[in-house]
Design an enzyme around this catalytic site. Structure first.
Site, PDB file in Angstrom:
ATOM      1  N   THR A 192      -4.039   0.047   9.444  1.00  0.00           N
ATOM      2  CA  THR A 192      -5.232  -0.461  10.121  1.00  0.00           C
ATOM      3  C   THR A 192      -4.830  -1.007  11.481  1.00  0.00           C
ATOM      4  O   THR A 192      -4.115  -2.013  11.559  1.00  0.00           O
ATOM      5  CB  THR A 192      -5.862  -1.610   9.302  1.00  0.00           C
ATOM      6  OG1 THR A 192      -6.131  -1.138   7.991  1.00  0.00           O
ATOM      7  CG2 THR A 192      -7.135  -2.119   9.956  1.00  0.00           C
ATOM      8  N   ASP A 231      11.862   2.501   5.008  1.00  0.00           N
ATOM      9  CA  ASP A 231      11.328   1.148   5.137  1.00  0.00           C
ATOM     10  C   ASP A 231      12.488   0.236   5.520  1.00  0.00           C
ATOM     11  O   ASP A 231      13.642   0.522   5.186  1.00  0.00           O
ATOM     12  CB  ASP A 231      10.707   0.686   3.796  1.00  0.00           C
ATOM     13  CG  ASP A 231       9.821  -0.543   3.959  1.00  0.00           C
ATOM     14  OD1 ASP A 231       8.595  -0.411   3.823  1.00  0.00           O
ATOM     15  OD2 ASP A 231      10.356  -1.647   4.241  1.00  0.00           O
ATOM     16  N   LEU A 248       2.070   0.955   8.076  1.00  0.00           N
ATOM     17  CA  LEU A 248       2.795  -0.213   8.581  1.00  0.00           C
ATOM     18  C   LEU A 248       1.802  -1.309   8.966  1.00  0.00           C
ATOM     19  O   LEU A 248       0.620  -1.039   9.183  1.00  0.00           O
ATOM     20  CB  LEU A 248       3.634   0.217   9.792  1.00  0.00           C
ATOM     21  CG  LEU A 248       4.746   1.225   9.443  1.00  0.00           C
ATOM     22  CD1 LEU A 248       5.191   2.016  10.670  1.00  0.00           C
ATOM     23  CD2 LEU A 248       5.927   0.499   8.814  1.00  0.00           C
ATOM     24  N   MET A 255       0.829  -1.209   0.000  1.00  0.00           N
ATOM     25  CA  MET A 255       0.000   0.000   0.000  1.00  0.00           C
ATOM     26  C   MET A 255       0.867   1.265   0.000  1.00  0.00           C
ATOM     27  O   MET A 255       0.636   2.201  -0.750  1.00  0.00           O
ATOM     28  CB  MET A 255      -0.911   0.017   1.230  1.00  0.00           C
ATOM     29  CG  MET A 255      -1.935  -1.101   1.275  1.00  0.00           C
ATOM     30  SD  MET A 255      -3.168  -0.984  -0.014  1.00  0.00           S
ATOM     31  CE  MET A 255      -4.135   0.408   0.538  1.00  0.00           C
ATOM     32  N   LYS A 294     -12.913   1.515  10.194  1.00  0.00           N
ATOM     33  CA  LYS A 294     -12.084   0.683   9.318  1.00  0.00           C
ATOM     34  C   LYS A 294     -12.131  -0.791   9.765  1.00  0.00           C
ATOM     35  O   LYS A 294     -12.286  -1.693   8.945  1.00  0.00           O
ATOM     36  CB  LYS A 294     -10.637   1.207   9.345  1.00  0.00           C
ATOM     37  CG  LYS A 294      -9.612   0.335   8.661  1.00  0.00           C
ATOM     38  CD  LYS A 294      -9.859   0.181   7.178  1.00  0.00           C
ATOM     39  CE  LYS A 294      -8.873  -0.804   6.558  1.00  0.00           C
ATOM     40  NZ  LYS A 294      -9.277  -1.214   5.213  1.00  0.00           N
ATOM     41  N   ARG A 331     -10.489   0.131   0.612  1.00  0.00           N
ATOM     42  CA  ARG A 331     -10.137  -0.381  -0.727  1.00  0.00           C
ATOM     43  C   ARG A 331      -8.771  -1.067  -0.680  1.00  0.00           C
ATOM     44  O   ARG A 331      -8.311  -1.408   0.403  1.00  0.00           O
ATOM     45  CB  ARG A 331     -10.252   0.705  -1.807  1.00  0.00           C
ATOM     46  CG  ARG A 331     -11.659   1.334  -1.813  1.00  0.00           C
ATOM     47  CD  ARG A 331     -11.903   2.339  -2.905  1.00  0.00           C
ATOM     48  NE  ARG A 331     -13.255   2.886  -2.753  1.00  0.00           N
ATOM     49  CZ  ARG A 331     -13.605   4.157  -2.902  1.00  0.00           C
ATOM     50  NH1 ARG A 331     -12.707   5.047  -3.278  1.00  0.00           N
ATOM     51  NH2 ARG A 331     -14.854   4.533  -2.721  1.00  0.00           N
ATOM     52  N   ASN A 375     -15.559  -2.134   8.919  1.00  0.00           N
ATOM     53  CA  ASN A 375     -15.668  -2.330   7.466  1.00  0.00           C
ATOM     54  C   ASN A 375     -14.969  -3.634   7.058  1.00  0.00           C
ATOM     55  O   ASN A 375     -15.505  -4.430   6.288  1.00  0.00           O
ATOM     56  CB  ASN A 375     -15.030  -1.137   6.744  1.00  0.00           C
ATOM     57  CG  ASN A 375     -14.957  -1.361   5.245  1.00  0.00           C
ATOM     58  OD1 ASN A 375     -15.957  -1.293   4.557  1.00  0.00           O
ATOM     59  ND2 ASN A 375     -13.778  -1.658   4.750  1.00  0.00           N
ATOM     60  N   ASN A 376     -13.783  -3.857   7.612  1.00  0.00           N
ATOM     61  CA  ASN A 376     -13.045  -5.067   7.251  1.00  0.00           C
ATOM     62  C   ASN A 376     -13.696  -6.313   7.837  1.00  0.00           C
ATOM     63  O   ASN A 376     -13.671  -7.377   7.226  1.00  0.00           O
ATOM     64  CB  ASN A 376     -11.592  -4.960   7.706  1.00  0.00           C
ATOM     65  CG  ASN A 376     -10.793  -4.112   6.736  1.00  0.00           C
ATOM     66  OD1 ASN A 376     -11.360  -3.330   5.998  1.00  0.00           O
ATOM     67  ND2 ASN A 376      -9.488  -4.259   6.744  1.00  0.00           N
TER      68      ASN A 376
HETATM   69  P1  NAD Z   1       3.010  -4.695   3.699  1.00  0.00           P
HETATM   70  O1  NAD Z   1       3.403  -5.802   4.604  1.00  0.00           O
HETATM   71  O2  NAD Z   1       2.986  -4.916   2.216  1.00  0.00           O
HETATM   72  O3  NAD Z   1       3.971  -3.435   3.961  1.00  0.00           O
HETATM   73  C1  NAD Z   1       4.436  -3.061   5.205  1.00  0.00           C
HETATM   74  C2  NAD Z   1       5.813  -2.418   5.025  1.00  0.00           C
HETATM   75  O4  NAD Z   1       6.240  -1.923   6.302  1.00  0.00           O
HETATM   76  C3  NAD Z   1       6.883  -3.399   4.558  1.00  0.00           C
HETATM   77  O5  NAD Z   1       7.519  -2.893   3.399  1.00  0.00           O
HETATM   78  C4  NAD Z   1       7.839  -3.503   5.760  1.00  0.00           C
HETATM   79  O6  NAD Z   1       9.194  -3.683   5.378  1.00  0.00           O
HETATM   80  C5  NAD Z   1       7.637  -2.150   6.405  1.00  0.00           C
HETATM   81  N1  NAD Z   1       8.013  -2.079   7.831  1.00  0.00           N
HETATM   82  C6  NAD Z   1       7.683  -2.923   8.834  1.00  0.00           C
HETATM   83  N2  NAD Z   1       8.170  -2.466  10.003  1.00  0.00           N
HETATM   84  C7  NAD Z   1       8.812  -1.302   9.737  1.00  0.00           C
HETATM   85  C8  NAD Z   1       9.508  -0.355  10.536  1.00  0.00           C
HETATM   86  N3  NAD Z   1       9.638  -0.497  11.855  1.00  0.00           N
HETATM   87  N4  NAD Z   1      10.037   0.711   9.911  1.00  0.00           N
HETATM   88  C9  NAD Z   1       9.919   0.908   8.571  1.00  0.00           C
HETATM   89  N5  NAD Z   1       9.259   0.025   7.771  1.00  0.00           N
HETATM   90  C10 NAD Z   1       8.725  -1.053   8.348  1.00  0.00           C
HETATM   91  O7  NAD Z   1       1.575  -4.173   4.227  1.00  0.00           O
HETATM   92  P2  NAD Z   1       0.468  -3.366   3.403  1.00  0.00           P
HETATM   93  O8  NAD Z   1      -0.405  -4.299   2.662  1.00  0.00           O
HETATM   94  O9  NAD Z   1       1.106  -2.215   2.712  1.00  0.00           O
HETATM   95  O10 NAD Z   1      -0.441  -2.837   4.620  1.00  0.00           O
HETATM   96  C11 NAD Z   1      -0.056  -1.751   5.436  1.00  0.00           C
HETATM   97  C12 NAD Z   1      -1.242  -1.382   6.316  1.00  0.00           C
HETATM   98  O11 NAD Z   1      -2.350  -1.001   5.496  1.00  0.00           O
HETATM   99  C13 NAD Z   1      -1.744  -2.522   7.197  1.00  0.00           C
HETATM  100  O12 NAD Z   1      -2.120  -2.023   8.455  1.00  0.00           O
HETATM  101  C14 NAD Z   1      -2.948  -3.066   6.427  1.00  0.00           C
HETATM  102  O13 NAD Z   1      -3.883  -3.711   7.281  1.00  0.00           O
HETATM  103  C15 NAD Z   1      -3.488  -1.777   5.822  1.00  0.00           C
HETATM  104  N6  NAD Z   1      -4.280  -1.951   4.592  1.00  0.00           N
HETATM  105  C16 NAD Z   1      -3.891  -2.859   3.648  1.00  0.00           C
HETATM  106  C17 NAD Z   1      -4.652  -2.994   2.476  1.00  0.00           C
HETATM  107  C18 NAD Z   1      -4.236  -3.970   1.386  1.00  0.00           C
HETATM  108  O14 NAD Z   1      -5.091  -4.250   0.508  1.00  0.00           O
HETATM  109  N7  NAD Z   1      -3.009  -4.471   1.372  1.00  0.00           N
HETATM  110  C19 NAD Z   1      -5.803  -2.202   2.285  1.00  0.00           C
HETATM  111  C20 NAD Z   1      -6.139  -1.255   3.248  1.00  0.00           C
HETATM  112  C21 NAD Z   1      -5.377  -1.141   4.405  1.00  0.00           C
END
Ligand code: NAD
Length: 317
Positions: free
Chosen positions: A98, A33, A67, A14, A173, A125, A176-177
């Site tokens: 989330t 990251d 994150l 995301m 949120k 989304r 919704n999920n």
């Molecule tokens: P992801 O696992 O793809 O990405 C998380 C990123 O955070 C990774 O690149 C990881 O290396 C980095 N990370 C972890 N700890 C860290 C730290 N201490 N410092 C810096 N970077 C760090 O997750 P995502 O799918 O991008 O989801 C992120 C958030 O968004 C979650 O809370 C998820 O529930 C929410 N979300 C996801 C979606 C989806 O469809 N994927 C949709 C809506 C909301």
């Protein structure tokens, strides 16, 4: 280049496309990251790379976290290399991950104790909409903070819903999920049952896309029945209980496992035990409200019918 510079912490499925959209729209974005490849992808898109969350947040107006969990957010904020080291009273932390509302409120309290501000702004989304910049943004916090963040938020999403005070966005949120994720499991059960009892999945999809099964109760049944205070039976609880029983029998004979459907059957059984057998099957909603100890009067009602003829003649063409 826009006035506000942005730190973006968490460049995953995301975060990376969200940060890219900020860059595309003229914001100076510095990312952090744990994964070096994610940082490299941001640099390729025109952003800057930081060596720590502290470095990313230095001089940033907006500090965005995207994150996985609250523990990851705390890890990125705290410690000698955490963003808290460089956040100032002039900056605004925007959490878009989330997490639970009490976790959001806990992080906001840690910030407030240092005189720092936070917007709770998770997104609806998926990664596809994150790429397109069409996320649904659930913004909650002080009005001035929402106004300040709006321009940046609208680079990542195409609609902002005001969810009140900090914690409101996280609450809606998670709910919704709850619904979207549960419906996913129910959808998988229905399509599996179709196949297990010998139907083509294509036929099952065609039929269910044309009924309430695929079209959704929030759009059709609820605004036209229970949310209007109308529990007169369009489809009785007794008949819904009977039909769900038929489906469980069919599943049993077809050796299909249907845990969501089995749980729902118990709710219809409870509705009948409450004397609701002759009411509309949307009376499951007042049943659940009564089990939660909520008052009998509905907190929200719809005055006029909504989408009252969803399957009418023109819809079928
Ligand atoms: P992801 O696992 O793809 O990405 C998380 C990123 O955070 C990774 O690149 C990881 O290396 C980095 N990370 C972890 N700890 C860290 C730290 N201490 N410092 C810096 N970077 C760090 O997750 P995502 O799918 O991008 O989801 C992120 C958030 O968004 C979650 O809370 C998820 O529930 C929410 N979300 C996801 C979606 C989806 O469809 N994927 C949709 C809506 C909301």
């Amino acid at each position: 280049m826009k006035n506000e510079s942005i730190a973006f912490i968490g460049l995953g499925a995301m975060g990376l496309p969200m940060a890219r959209n900020l860059v595309k729209n003229g914001f100076a974005v510095t990312g952090y990251d744990l994964n070096p490849q994610a940082l490299e992808a941001l640099v390729q898109a025109g952003g800057k790379r930081a060596a720590s969350a502290r470095e990313a947040a230095a001089d940033a107006g907006l500090v965005i976290t995207m994150l996985p969990t609250a523990a990851h957010i705390r890890a990125a904020l705290e410690g000698p290399e955490g963003a808290l080291q460089s956040l100032s009273e002039a900056s605004l932390l925007i959490n878009m991950s989330t997490i639970l509302p009490h976790e959001t409120e806990g992080i906001a309290a840690v910030l407030a104790a240092r005189g720092l501000r936070m917007l709770d702004s998770p997104v609806g989304r998926s990664a596809m909409e994150a790429e397109r910049g069409t996320l649904l943004i659930l913004a909650s916090g002080a009005a001035a903070d929402k106004a300040r963040a709006e321009e940046a938020l609208l680079c990542m999403g195409n609609q902002i819903i005001d969810c009140g005070e900090v914690g409101g966005g996280s609450r809606v949120k998670v709910i919704n999920n709850f619904m979207g994720i549960s419906l996913n499991a129910l959808t998988a059960e229905a399509l599996t049952l179709a196949e297990a009892c010998g139907l083509s999945v294509e036929l099952a999809l065609q039929v269910m896309r044309g009924t309430i099964a695929g079209q959704g109760h929030m759009n059709i049944t609820y605004p036209n029945k229970v949310l209007r205070g109308d529990l007169s039976a369009g489809f009785q609880v007794d008949l819904a209980h009977k039909d769900l029983g038929l489906a469980l029998e069919l599943a049993s004979r077809s050796r299909a496992c249907v845990p969501m459907g089995s749980a729902a059957y118990q709710s219809y059984t409870a509705a009948r035990a409450q004397g609701r057998g002759g009411q509309d099957y949307s009376a499951i909603y007042p049943l659940m409200r009564s089990l939660a100890g909520l008052p009998e009067a509905l907190p929200y009602t719809v005055d006029t019918p909504v989408n009252a003829d969803p399957f009418g003649k023109s819809a079928a063409r």
